[in-house]
Write a protein that holds these residues in place. Structure first.
Motif, PDB file in Angstrom:
ATOM      1  N   ILE A  80       0.829  -1.186   0.032  1.00 28.78           N
ATOM      2  CA  ILE A  80      -0.108  -0.070  -0.027  1.00 28.78           C
ATOM      3  C   ILE A  80       0.842   1.269   0.022  1.00 28.78           C
ATOM      4  CG2 ILE A  80      -1.707   1.354   1.494  1.00 28.78           C
ATOM      5  CD1 ILE A  80      -2.510  -1.409   2.629  1.00 28.78           C
ATOM      6  N   GLU A  81       0.778   2.112  -0.843  1.00 34.37           N
ATOM      7  CA  GLU A  81       1.557   3.489  -1.003  1.00 34.37           C
ATOM      8  C   GLU A  81       0.639   4.672  -0.741  1.00 34.37           C
ATOM      9  OE1 GLU A  81       5.015   3.258  -1.931  1.00 34.37           O
ATOM     10  OE2 GLU A  81       5.070   1.459  -2.793  1.00 34.37           O
ATOM     11  N   LYS A  82      -0.456   4.456  -1.005  1.00 34.49           N
ATOM     12  CA  LYS A  82      -1.165   5.629  -0.792  1.00 34.49           C
ATOM     13  C   LYS A  82      -2.719   5.438  -0.666  1.00 34.49           C
ATOM     14  CE  LYS A  82      -0.029   9.540  -3.010  1.00 34.49           C
ATOM     15  NZ  LYS A  82       0.052  10.486  -4.044  1.00 34.49           N
ATOM     16  N   VAL A  83      -3.391   5.784   0.461  1.00 35.19           N
ATOM     17  CA  VAL A  83      -4.870   5.952   0.416  1.00 35.19           C
ATOM     18  C   VAL A  83      -5.313   7.445   0.485  1.00 35.19           C
ATOM     19  CG1 VAL A  83      -6.708   5.014   1.859  1.00 35.19           C
ATOM     20  CG2 VAL A  83      -4.565   3.737   1.469  1.00 35.19           C
ATOM     21  N   VAL A  84      -6.282   7.608  -0.070  1.00 32.79           N
ATOM     22  CA  VAL A  84      -7.086   8.999  -0.129  1.00 32.79           C
ATOM     23  C   VAL A  84      -8.510   8.839  -0.130  1.00 32.79           C
ATOM     24  CG1 VAL A  84      -7.194  11.232  -1.256  1.00 32.79           C
ATOM     25  CG2 VAL A  84      -5.228  10.315  -1.279  1.00 32.79           C
ATOM     26  N   PRO A  85      -9.129   9.252   0.925  1.00 29.10           N
ATOM     27  CA  PRO A  85      -8.812   9.816   1.997  1.00 29.10           C
ATOM     28  C   PRO A  85      -8.262   8.806   3.032  1.00 29.10           C
ATOM     29  CG  PRO A  85     -11.092   9.808   2.329  1.00 29.10           C
ATOM     30  CD  PRO A  85     -10.587   9.324   0.888  1.00 29.10           C
ATOM     31  N   ASP A  86      -7.327   9.266   4.047  1.00 27.89           N
ATOM     32  CA  ASP A  86      -6.928   7.978   4.657  1.00 27.89           C
ATOM     33  C   ASP A  86      -7.659   7.241   5.201  1.00 27.89           C
ATOM     34  OD1 ASP A  86      -4.594   6.839   6.493  1.00 27.89           O
ATOM     35  OD2 ASP A  86      -5.292   8.052   8.165  1.00 27.89           O
ATOM     36  N   GLY A  87      -7.589   5.964   5.321  1.00 24.11           N
ATOM     37  CA  GLY A  87      -8.623   5.109   6.042  1.00 24.11           C
ATOM     38  C   GLY A  87      -8.180   3.599   5.645  1.00 24.11           C
ATOM     39  N   ASP A  88      -9.317   2.819   5.731  1.00 26.65           N
ATOM     40  CA  ASP A  88      -8.981   1.385   5.789  1.00 26.65           C
ATOM     41  C   ASP A  88      -9.290   0.619   4.284  1.00 26.65           C
ATOM     42  OD1 ASP A  88      -8.461   1.285   8.571  1.00 26.65           O
ATOM     43  OD2 ASP A  88     -10.366   1.371   9.028  1.00 26.65           O
ATOM     44  N   LEU A  89      -9.131   1.285   3.322  1.00 32.58           N
ATOM     45  CA  LEU A  89      -9.351   0.859   1.850  1.00 32.58           C
ATOM     46  C   LEU A  89      -8.220   0.126   1.341  1.00 32.58           C
ATOM     47  CD1 LEU A  89     -12.587   2.852   0.592  1.00 32.58           C
ATOM     48  CD2 LEU A  89     -12.385   0.385   1.251  1.00 32.58           C
ATOM     49  N   GLY A  90      -7.037   0.494   1.885  1.00 32.69           N
ATOM     50  CA  GLY A  90      -5.863   0.179   1.219  1.00 32.69           C
ATOM     51  C   GLY A  90      -5.754  -1.558   1.088  1.00 32.69           C
ATOM     52  N   GLN A  91      -6.242  -2.212   2.144  1.00 30.62           N
ATOM     53  CA  GLN A  91      -6.155  -3.507   2.065  1.00 30.62           C
ATOM     54  C   GLN A  91      -6.851  -4.096   0.946  1.00 30.62           C
ATOM     55  OE1 GLN A  91      -3.266  -4.452   3.979  1.00 30.62           O
ATOM     56  NE2 GLN A  91      -4.468  -6.444   3.761  1.00 30.62           N
ATOM     57  N   VAL A  92      -8.015  -3.390   0.648  1.00 31.53           N
ATOM     58  CA  VAL A  92      -8.830  -3.971  -0.681  1.00 31.53           C
ATOM     59  C   VAL A  92      -8.184  -3.863  -1.816  1.00 31.53           C
ATOM     60  CG1 VAL A  92     -11.046  -3.553  -1.998  1.00 31.53           C
ATOM     61  CG2 VAL A  92     -11.093  -3.029   0.560  1.00 31.53           C
ATOM     62  N   GLY A  93      -7.151  -2.671  -1.899  1.00 33.56           N
ATOM     63  CA  GLY A  93      -6.377  -2.678  -2.984  1.00 33.56           C
ATOM     64  C   GLY A  93      -5.442  -3.899  -3.133  1.00 33.56           C
ATOM     65  N   VAL A  94      -4.719  -4.155  -1.837  1.00 34.87           N
ATOM     66  CA  VAL A  94      -3.967  -5.443  -2.000  1.00 34.87           C
ATOM     67  C   VAL A  94      -4.684  -6.750  -2.181  1.00 34.87           C
ATOM     68  CG1 VAL A  94      -2.559  -6.768  -0.210  1.00 34.87           C
ATOM     69  CG2 VAL A  94      -2.483  -4.225  -0.369  1.00 34.87           C
ATOM     70  N   SER A  95      -6.019  -6.814  -1.847  1.00 37.80           N
ATOM     71  CA  SER A  95      -6.732  -8.092  -2.279  1.00 37.80           C
ATOM     72  C   SER A  95      -7.010  -8.188  -3.750  1.00 37.80           C
ATOM     73  CB  SER A  95      -7.953  -7.941  -1.323  1.00 37.80           C
ATOM     74  OG  SER A  95      -8.839  -9.120  -1.941  1.00 37.80           O
ATOM     75  N   ILE A  96      -7.219  -6.830  -4.331  1.00 34.22           N
ATOM     76  CA  ILE A  96      -7.329  -7.131  -5.897  1.00 34.22           C
ATOM     77  C   ILE A  96      -5.873  -7.481  -6.422  1.00 34.22           C
ATOM     78  CG2 ILE A  96      -7.328  -5.684  -7.823  1.00 34.22           C
ATOM     79  CD1 ILE A  96      -9.349  -4.004  -6.087  1.00 34.22           C
ATOM     80  N   VAL A  97      -4.821  -6.745  -6.215  1.00 38.71           N
ATOM     81  CA  VAL A  97      -3.731  -6.935  -6.567  1.00 38.71           C
ATOM     82  C   VAL A  97      -3.066  -8.326  -6.608  1.00 38.71           C
ATOM     83  CG1 VAL A  97      -1.056  -6.293  -6.621  1.00 38.71           C
ATOM     84  CG2 VAL A  97      -2.821  -4.557  -6.684  1.00 38.71           C
TER      85      VAL A  97
END
Length: 146
Positions: A80-97
């Motif tokens: 996870i490099e960046k989440v805008v706005p700051d929050g808990d959705l970065g892990q969703v991006g990791v799950s996709i990748v």
């Protein structure tokens, strides 16, 4: 007195370490919009892990996740490099990748690994300009765009 087998092992370790460092330094960094010349995405669908509760889950935003596409077309080392706005959705991006699978493109005859990133958008507006503005906040610098 240094034992010969120890010295040989030490030299081999230094050579392997140097080779790994050289590979990391020569890994091409390709922006997502230029990736198809190197790798084509083959996924038709994904089973994404989305949290039920967390910070800013209902806000429009994005998450940028960097990763490497290995010579086998599989993703490695999602971060996870960046989440805008700051929050808990970065892990969703990791799950996709973690689920992405690629085949080599025309500019990648040797199936060379590349470093790239994925931008996941969440709760985006319908308006294309507003959508682009939100996703643009997760663009990462330092990736080849030409």
């Amino acid at each position: 007195m240094i034992h010969k087998s120890f010295l040989t092992g030490a030299i081999a370790a230094v050579v392997l370490l140097a080779a790994g460092t050289a590979e990391a330094q020569t890994l091409r960094k390709v922006s997502p919009e230029r990736l198809t010349g190197y790798w084509f995405l083959t996924n038709k669908s994904l089973d994404v892990d989305v949290p039920n509760t967390g910070k800013n889950l209902n806000q429009p935003g994005c998450a940028a996740v960097s990763y490497m596409i290995g010579s086998d077309g599989r993703t490695q080392n999602p971060k996870i490099e960046k989440v805008v706005p700051d929050g808990d959705l970065g892990q969703v991006g990791v799950s996709i990748v973690k689920q992405l699978v690629y085949v080599k493109g025309a500019q990648n005859g040797t199936a060379a690994p590349v470093q790239t990133y994925y931008v996941a958008g969440f709760n985006l507006p319908e308006d294309p300009a507003a959508k682009a503005k939100i996703l643009g906040q997760c663009k990462l610098p330092g990736y080849q765009t030409t």
